[in-house]
Write a protein that holds these residues in place. Structure first.
Motif, PDB file in Angstrom:
ATOM      1  N   GLU A  40      -4.851   3.353  10.826  1.00 36.17           N
ATOM      2  CA  GLU A  40      -3.618   3.795  11.500  1.00 36.17           C
ATOM      3  C   GLU A  40      -3.039   5.028  10.811  1.00 36.17           C
ATOM      4  N   THR A  41      -3.325   5.185   9.530  1.00 33.67           N
ATOM      5  CA  THR A  41      -2.861   6.396   8.841  1.00 33.67           C
ATOM      6  C   THR A  41      -3.655   7.614   9.316  1.00 33.67           C
ATOM      7  N   LEU A  42      -4.965   7.451   9.447  1.00 31.78           N
ATOM      8  CA  LEU A  42      -5.777   8.577   9.932  1.00 31.78           C
ATOM      9  C   LEU A  42      -5.316   8.988  11.330  1.00 31.78           C
ATOM     10  N   ALA A  43      -5.010   7.983  12.146  1.00 27.70           N
ATOM     11  CA  ALA A  43      -4.510   8.292  13.497  1.00 27.70           C
ATOM     12  C   ALA A  43      -3.163   8.999  13.415  1.00 27.70           C
ATOM     13  N   MET A  80       0.835  -1.197   0.000  1.00 21.44           N
ATOM     14  CA  MET A  80       0.000   0.000   0.000  1.00 21.44           C
ATOM     15  C   MET A  80       0.876   1.255   0.000  1.00 21.44           C
ATOM     16  N   PRO A  81       1.677   1.429  -1.045  1.00 22.01           N
ATOM     17  CA  PRO A  81       2.641   2.528  -1.034  1.00 22.01           C
ATOM     18  C   PRO A  81       1.995   3.901  -1.041  1.00 22.01           C
ATOM     19  N   GLY A  82       0.809   4.022  -1.656  1.00 18.60           N
ATOM     20  CA  GLY A  82       0.161   5.333  -1.737  1.00 18.60           C
ATOM     21  C   GLY A  82      -0.165   5.867  -0.356  1.00 18.60           C
ATOM     22  N   ILE A  83      -0.858   5.043   0.417  1.00 16.67           N
ATOM     23  CA  ILE A  83      -1.290   5.528   1.728  1.00 16.67           C
ATOM     24  C   ILE A  83      -0.106   5.637   2.690  1.00 16.67           C
ATOM     25  N   MET A  84       0.903   4.794   2.508  1.00 17.16           N
ATOM     26  CA  MET A  84       2.086   4.906   3.374  1.00 17.16           C
ATOM     27  C   MET A  84       2.844   6.204   3.063  1.00 17.16           C
ATOM     28  N   ALA A  85       2.843   6.588   1.773  1.00 11.93           N
ATOM     29  CA  ALA A  85       3.492   7.851   1.388  1.00 11.93           C
ATOM     30  C   ALA A  85       2.749   9.026   2.013  1.00 11.93           C
ATOM     31  N   LEU A  86       1.420   8.919   2.012  1.00 13.71           N
ATOM     32  CA  LEU A  86       0.602   9.980   2.609  1.00 13.71           C
ATOM     33  C   LEU A  86       0.882  10.082   4.107  1.00 13.71           C
ATOM     34  N   ARG A  87       1.005   8.923   4.747  1.00 16.66           N
ATOM     35  CA  ARG A  87       1.291   8.889   6.185  1.00 16.66           C
ATOM     36  C   ARG A  87       2.606   9.613   6.468  1.00 16.66           C
ATOM     37  N   LYS A  88       3.589   9.336   5.615  1.00 18.66           N
ATOM     38  CA  LYS A  88       4.910   9.927   5.827  1.00 18.66           C
ATOM     39  C   LYS A  88       4.878  11.434   5.568  1.00 18.66           C
ATOM     40  N   ILE A 137      -5.124   2.551  -2.916  1.00 13.79           N
ATOM     41  CA  ILE A 137      -5.566   3.711  -3.699  1.00 13.79           C
ATOM     42  C   ILE A 137      -6.866   4.261  -3.115  1.00 13.79           C
ATOM     43  N   THR A 138      -7.784   3.365  -2.795  1.00 11.61           N
ATOM     44  CA  THR A 138      -9.057   3.816  -2.208  1.00 11.61           C
ATOM     45  C   THR A 138      -8.821   4.452  -0.840  1.00 11.61           C
ATOM     46  N   SER A 139      -7.967   3.814  -0.034  1.00  9.97           N
ATOM     47  CA  SER A 139      -7.728   4.333   1.320  1.00  9.97           C
ATOM     48  C   SER A 139      -7.079   5.705   1.265  1.00  9.97           C
ATOM     49  N   ALA A 140      -6.132   5.874   0.339  1.00  9.45           N
ATOM     50  CA  ALA A 140      -5.482   7.178   0.216  1.00  9.45           C
ATOM     51  C   ALA A 140      -6.507   8.226  -0.217  1.00  9.45           C
ATOM     52  N   THR A 141      -7.432   7.832  -1.076  1.00  8.22           N
ATOM     53  CA  THR A 141      -8.499   8.752  -1.495  1.00  8.22           C
ATOM     54  C   THR A 141      -9.340   9.152  -0.289  1.00  8.22           C
ATOM     55  N   GLN A 142      -9.661   8.157   0.546  1.00 11.00           N
ATOM     56  CA  GLN A 142     -10.480   8.452   1.730  1.00 11.00           C
ATOM     57  C   GLN A 142      -9.725   9.358   2.704  1.00 11.00           C
ATOM     58  N   ALA A 143      -8.430   9.074   2.897  1.00  9.46           N
ATOM     59  CA  ALA A 143      -7.653   9.888   3.837  1.00  9.46           C
ATOM     60  C   ALA A 143      -7.531  11.325   3.320  1.00  9.46           C
ATOM     61  N   LEU A 144      -7.331  11.472   2.002  1.00  8.15           N
ATOM     62  CA  LEU A 144      -7.243  12.821   1.447  1.00  8.15           C
ATOM     63  C   LEU A 144      -8.583  13.547   1.564  1.00  8.15           C
TER      64      LEU A 144
END
Ligand SMILES: NC(=O)c1ccc[n+]([C@@H]2O[C@H](COP(=O)([O-])OP(=O)(O)OC[C@H]3O[C@@H](n4cnc5c(N)ncnc54)[C@H](O)[C@@H]3O)[C@@H](O)[C@H]2O)c1
Length: 485
Positions: A162-165, A126-134, A473-480
């Protein structure tokens, strides 16, 4: 930020290399629950530690192996074979995580180490959402967000949680489906201090109880909803209108299209026509606050709906029925993104694919792709597999199921549990026989039986695991979307 940069963030960098030679360590064994019953804003340092532990341990892990005899649950936890079998309801158990916190309800907190490894494996894909986390590690853009979440709870959504947190949000989370929870992942989240209320194969009553525990918490007032399907929004609106009024925004996966809503109810200046008699309470509420439907995002529909379903339809049918696909006749109802993915996959395995459609353009696309476009009634007596993927309701009726041949497999890839009229099969003349987890034989008086998967709920989420990369990809969309709201 430009659209291109946002899309790059969502998709992430596929070529990340995080392998090192350090042997396996179990980051969950060192995990401490966070202080306070409801203050679950994760500390960045803890996540950083967890992420680096994960990077160190990856070379030695694969989905198919168990790291030790004590936690050798099948990694295919979606089959529910390992951890569903406890007869005591989780609601009746007293459980605490290793920090002494009991603000959660999961099947078995002791499964947390196995669940943590599942989450770590998912993070790698899940590189997209991990990149967002970073990227958002320092500015904590969600630091004032108090989110009630209601989604499937599996390794991939755990990465989202865990990314949202990590972005600063405080959360409470319930499952949006009674079958799809990975019990060990829910345990890992509870062990890490998140108030999670979910277990696999809960009753409908438990389902609403879990959402209630998230919405109506002591000393905690949500101001956002992240809701897959709309059940948390529905409960809040009906049961806790005062809490609902304080919600500032929602990210949903409603099947209804927010853009359609906007064009229907807003005037050219974007103002809502609140006097419209057909406007529902939810729609009126949406008109006043930002509400985003991730199904309106191309980064969701063009990847998740198409590619994730293309892979998981095969996986779920194989795992639940061991069916051989070559030469089988399959009818797919709906040729949208999900239907296209399923058709491609099944055609690739040598199935004869029929498609039903109500949209002439999608019907033409199906035809141009080499499928036979038919009416369901024309083929229902002959097909071996029926798959619904319309987002609509009552696509497969009792009348259709009466006509199906012996051994026909019936499953749903589309919306929730509305597409197949499963209730119409609960009549005294039919016998239900559970042959496996998520697999029922429904038997007619003359001995004919159909094979119903996941009682008409989403078959891929109930009977298989999902490709983490697409869920990223979906999770990163949701986090954004959370960040924007
Ligand atoms: N299983 C999963 O993992 C998964 C993933 C993404 C989306 N979904 C769900 O799948 C459903 C479909 O998603 P999509 O992206 O393909 O939507 P879509 O709108 O692109 O496609 C749905 C298609 O079904 C057709 N349709 C509607 N009613 C019909 C009927 N009565 N008979 C035949 N065709 C009909 C529509 O014309 C449309 O072409 C949605 O409910 C979505 O939430 C499931």
């Amino acid at each position: 930020m430009s659209e291109n940069i946002e899309i790059r963030t969502i998709i992430g960098n596929r070529n990340i290399n995080t392998v090192s030679d350090t042997p396996v360590t179990d980051p969950a064994s060192g995990a401490k629950g966070l202080e306070g019953s409801n203050a679950f804003v994760c500390q960045r340092s803890k996540l950083d530690t967890k992420t680096s532990a994960l990077k160190k341990s990856n070379r030695y892990r694969s989905r198919s192996l168990s790291a030790s005899s004590t936690d050798s649950y099948s990694s295919a936890s979606c089959t529910g074979s390992s951890s569903d079998s406890d007869d005591v309801s989780p609601r009746e158990k007293v459980q605490k995580n290793s920090a002494g916190n009991s603000d959660f309800c999961v099947r078995n907190i002791n499964q947390h180490a196995f669940g943590r490894r599942e989450i770590e494996i998912a993070e790698q894909e899940m590189p997209g959402i991990m990149a967002l986390r970073k990227r958002a590690a320092d500015d904590k853009p969600l630091k004032n967000a108090k989110i009630v979440g209601c989604t499937h709870i599996n390794a991939q959504t755990a990465v989202l949680i865990e990314t949202l947190a990590a972005l600063g949000a405080s959360l409470r989370w319930a499952a949006c489906n009674i079958y799809s929870t990975q019990n060990e992942v829910a345990a890992a989240l509870a062990e890490a201090g998140y108030p999670v209320f979910a277990w696999r194969r809960k009753t409908e009553e438990d389902f609403w109880w879990c959402i209630d525990k998230c919405v109506n918490a002591e000393n905690w007032q949500p101001n956002m909803i992240l809701d897959d399907g709309g059940d948390a929004t529905h409960l809040m609106l009906k049961k806790y209108p005062a809490i609902f009024k304080l919600i500032k925004g929602a990210i949903t996966k409603f099947p209804t299209n927010a853009l359609r809503f906007n064009s229907r109810y807003r005037n050219s200046r974007g103002e809502c026509n609140r006097s419209s008699s057909s406007i529902s309470a939810v729609e009126r509420w949406q008109a006043d606050r930002p509400a985003m439907n991730v199904n309106d995002s191309v980064t969701k529909t063009k990847y998740d709906n198409l590619y994730s379903c293309r892979e998981s339809i095969i996986d779920s049918l194989k795992r639940s029925t061991d069916v051989m696909f070559g030469g089988k006749q399959v009818v797919i109802c709906g040729y949208g993104e999900v239907g296209k993915g399923c058709s491609q996959a099944l055609k690739g395995f040598g199935c004869v694919v029929y498609v039903t459609e109500i949209d002439p353009i999608c019907a033409l696309q199906a035809s141009m792709d080499g499928h036979r476009v038919v009416k369901l009634n024309e083929v229902i007596r002959n097909v071996d597999i029926v798959i619904t993927a319309t987002g609509n309701k009552n696509i497969v009726s009792r009348d259709h199921m009466d006509k199906m041949k012996n051994g026909c497999i019936v499953c749903n890839m589309g919306h929730s549990n509305t597409e197949i009229d499963v209730n119409s099969l609960r009549t005294p003349d039919l016998t239900w026989e559970k042959v496996r987890s998520q697999v029922d034989h429904v038997i007619w008086p003359d001995g004919k039986r159909i094979i119903l998967l996941a009682e008409g709920r989403l078959v891929n989420l109930s009977c298989s695991s999902l490709p983490s990369f697409v869920v990223s990809i979906t999770s990163a969309t949701q986090a954004l979307a959370d960040r924007i709201i």
